[in-house]
Design a protein around this motif. Structure first.
Motif, short mmCIF file in Angstrom:
data_model
loop_
_atom_site.label_atom_id
_atom_site.label_comp_id
_atom_site.label_asym_id
_atom_site.label_seq_id
_atom_site.Cartn_x
_atom_site.Cartn_y
_atom_site.Cartn_z
N GLN A 40 61.97 9.86 27.64
CA GLN A 40 60.84 8.92 28.19
C GLN A 40 61.40 7.70 28.79
OE1 GLN A 40 57.88 7.89 25.40
NE2 GLN A 40 56.29 7.86 26.77
N PRO A 41 62.23 7.01 28.11
CA PRO A 41 62.74 5.62 28.62
C PRO A 41 63.58 5.92 30.09
CG PRO A 41 63.42 6.07 26.29
CD PRO A 41 62.98 7.22 26.93
N PHE A 42 63.74 7.19 30.28
CA PHE A 42 64.77 7.44 31.50
C PHE A 42 63.90 7.74 32.77
CE2 PHE A 42 67.28 7.63 27.68
CZ PHE A 42 68.48 6.72 28.10
N ARG A 43 62.80 8.40 32.32
CA ARG A 43 62.11 9.26 33.37
C ARG A 43 61.54 8.60 34.65
NH1 ARG A 43 59.29 12.86 29.51
NH2 ARG A 43 57.74 11.04 29.24
N TRP A 313 74.75 2.19 30.38
CA TRP A 313 75.29 2.00 28.87
C TRP A 313 74.36 0.75 28.12
CZ3 TRP A 313 76.53 -3.02 26.72
CH2 TRP A 313 77.35 -3.01 25.73
N TRP A 314 73.76 -0.24 28.89
CA TRP A 314 72.90 -1.00 28.12
C TRP A 314 71.62 -0.40 27.68
CZ3 TRP A 314 73.41 -5.96 26.10
CH2 TRP A 314 72.12 -6.48 25.85
N ILE A 315 71.00 0.32 28.64
CA ILE A 315 69.82 1.10 28.61
C ILE A 315 70.22 2.09 27.13
CG2 ILE A 315 68.01 2.56 29.52
CD1 ILE A 315 67.94 -0.25 30.64
N GLN A 318 70.11 0.13 24.30
CA GLN A 318 68.83 -0.50 23.80
C GLN A 318 68.04 0.63 23.25
OE1 GLN A 318 66.92 -2.49 27.16
NE2 GLN A 318 65.65 -3.23 25.73
N TYR A 319 67.96 1.65 23.72
CA TYR A 319 66.98 2.98 23.21
C TYR A 319 67.74 3.85 22.53
CZ TYR A 319 63.68 0.45 26.25
OH TYR A 319 62.88 -0.36 27.09
N TYR A 320 68.72 3.36 21.75
CA TYR A 320 69.49 4.48 21.03
C TYR A 320 68.67 5.21 20.04
CZ TYR A 320 73.24 6.38 18.16
OH TYR A 320 74.09 7.20 17.69
N VAL A 339 74.17 2.04 16.88
CA VAL A 339 72.60 1.96 16.58
C VAL A 339 72.22 0.52 16.87
CG1 VAL A 339 70.87 1.96 14.67
CG2 VAL A 339 72.91 3.70 14.85
N HIS A 340 71.17 0.26 17.47
CA HIS A 340 70.64 -0.83 18.02
C HIS A 340 69.48 -1.09 17.04
CE1 HIS A 340 68.54 -4.00 20.57
NE2 HIS A 340 69.64 -4.41 20.59
#
Length: 524
Positions: A40-43, A313-315, A318-320, A339-340
């Motif tokens: 979901q965070p990447f779609r 990498w940041w995304i 962030q959504y690890y 783990v963020h």
């Protein structure tokens, strides 16, 4: 060949360092980013287009390394024309415009999809309360979405024509009006910008040659290959257009931080253009050719690396919590991730806003409506909307007629006038009795179109009212105009109580956190 060994060693070491660190990490994290495109965070981030952006960034990075290496081989003195043609007329501009074009298309598609989702949902729930044949701005997003979501359509009708036109104009030395007239008006801005840049460059070179012939020396802005710095103007315009698009994403609807990602990466790109002007315009006379190439190659490659890492990498970091299960299932390990803290943990410190205040705000109303649709309880808010508008309409009519009203719930059941208006309540051909009967039939009686869950006593009181509407003792005929104001108050109270249960769950969502953070609604 007169080669400076020190410059050659420095350029080789820098190129090796950039390849091992920047280029490798960009390819590595882009690969893993694309493998998670179904999550979901990447779609909505257009992962396929981002792969194109990353490839263009790698090519541009390699091009700058070659530029630095040739300066280490002293080509700026031995082969100046060939070096200029390669990196300022052909390979350099092509990779740069490819990167800018793909980046702008990706930003545009992300913004368009966010807008489409927002407007299509708005049209969906509006259709339950109002019927309008007028075409608003949202029709544009709905009409063009099937085409603009297609990579093939974007590539054939947007990317290839604009990219080919920009490269053709850039590499064409003498632009006659015949070619300008044949250009599509859609792409007039890039043509104008590049035409201006080419004209300024030619004027600069002409003035420089004239001054040299008169032995008067050259000005600071017109020396050597400084005129090529004006080629950065079209790229700067691409970046500014991308920033303008990114700022149109509503922050309160940006659940996956796409606005922040796009704006930060575009600011980095804009910084690279400013750095280009500083090195090739402001300090061109004071810095040697090799030092200038070294500084710009290192800074440019580092900026490209930051842009790619900010989007990959940041995304992922962030959504690890969202990708952890996927990584464990596929037995994949990604270097540099840890783990963020869950971003939902900050919801505990967010001040709770009263439901009535949220419903009075059009943005809050729409977000809560979206939440109720996800819980299959949208009929409660739809009923609340139309019954409240009916109450406000009758009350306003009584106030115009100077009818005395004693409203104990004054200021409670109030909604914004910016919300969609009920086609039942605002039907000027119907009487208040007909409107009330239609609303009872729509929301209250057993088997209604959008039946709400009311207590037995409340429901039966309205069912009897509905069943006796055709009798000689019609209860509606016994009502005064002001009685219609309080007709649905029992229903509104029960529906409001039902929505409080859903609202307690809405308070724990990321949507509510974004809403409070960016709209700052009134607190009780």
């Amino acid at each position: 060949m007169n080669i400076n060994i020190t410059n050659l060693i420095i350029s080789v070491l820098c190129c090796v360092f950039l390849c091992v660190t920047c280029v490798f990490s960009m390819i590595y994290y882009t690969y893993h980013y694309y493998n998670m495109r179904h999550l979901q965070p990447f779609r909505r981030r257009q992962p396929l287009l981002f792969v194109g952006v990353s490839i263009a960034a790698v090519l541009s990075c390699l091009s700058m390394q070659a530029y630095l290496l040739l300066h280490g081989l002293n080509w700026q003195k031995t082969h100046p024309e060939l070096l200029h043609n390669i990196f300022f007329e052909w390979e350099g501009p092509v990779t740069l415009y490819l990167l800018a074009e793909l980046f702008l298309i990706r930003v545009g598609m992300i913004v368009f999809e966010v807008k489409y989702t927002m407007y299509s949902f708005r049209e969906k729930w509006k259709s339950y309360v109002s019927v309008s044949e007028e075409q608003g701005d949202s029709s544009f997003y709905i009409r063009w979405f099937p085409k603009l979501r297609s990579p093939a359509w974007i590539a054939l009708y947007v990317f290839l024509p604009t990219f080919a036109a920009v490269v053709f104009i850039h590499t064409f030395d003498y632009m006659h009006n015949t070619y300008i007239r044949t250009c599509n008006l859609i792409f007039v801005c890039p043509y104008v910008y590049i035409y201006i840049c080419t004209y300024v460059k030619k004027c600069a070179l002409f003035r420089e040659e004239t001054k040299k012939k008169k032995n008067r020396g050259g000005s600071l802005l017109l020396q050597n290959d400084v005129a090529t710095a004006f080629d950065g103007v079209p790229v700067g315009c691409y970046i500014c257009a991308g920033l303008a698009l990114a700022w149109t994403i509503p922050k309160y609807k940006d659940y996956f931080e796409m606005h922040g990602e796009l704006v930060s990466t575009l600011k980095l790109a804009l910084f690279s253009v400013l750095l280009y002007f500083l090195l090739y315009v402001v300090f061109a006379k004071r810095i040697g050719a090799f030092v200038r190439a070294l500084l710009y190659a290192l800074s440019y490659c580092c900026i490209l690396w930051l842009i790619v890492m900010r989007s990959t990498w940041w995304i992922m970091r962030q959504y690890y919590s969202c990708i952890e299960s996927h990584l464990s299932k596929t037995n994949t390990k990604i270097l540099g991730l840890f783990v963020h803290p869950d971003p939902t943990s900050r919801l505990s410190v967010v001040v709770a806003v009263d439901l009535s205040n949220v419903l009075k705000d059009p943005k809050g109303f729409e977000l809560f409506m979206e939440h109720l649709f996800s819980e299959l309880a949208s009929e409660n808010l739809l009923c609340y909307l139309e019954l409240t508008q009916f109450r406000q309409m009758v009350k306003l009519k009584c106030e115009r007629n100077e009818t005395e009203i004693n409203d104990p719930l004054n200021g409670i059941f109030v909604l914004s006038a910016q919300l969609p208006q009920s086609s039942i309540v605002n039907n000027s051909r119907w009487s208040d009795e007909q409107k009330a009967i239609t609303l009872i039939e729509k929301y209250i009686i057993v088997g209604a179109q959008n039946e709400v869950n009311l207590s037995y006593d409340v429901k039966m009181s309205y069912v009897k009212l509905f069943q006796n509407k055709n009798n000689q003792t019609n209860p509606f005929h016994l009502m005064s105009p002001s009685d219609y104001i309080f007709l649905f108050d029992p229903v509104l109270k029960e529906v409001f109580r039902l929505m409080r249960d859903s609202y307690s769950r809405f308070l724990t969502t990321n949507a509510y956190c974004k809403y409070v953070e960016h709209t700052k609604p009134r607190t009780p």
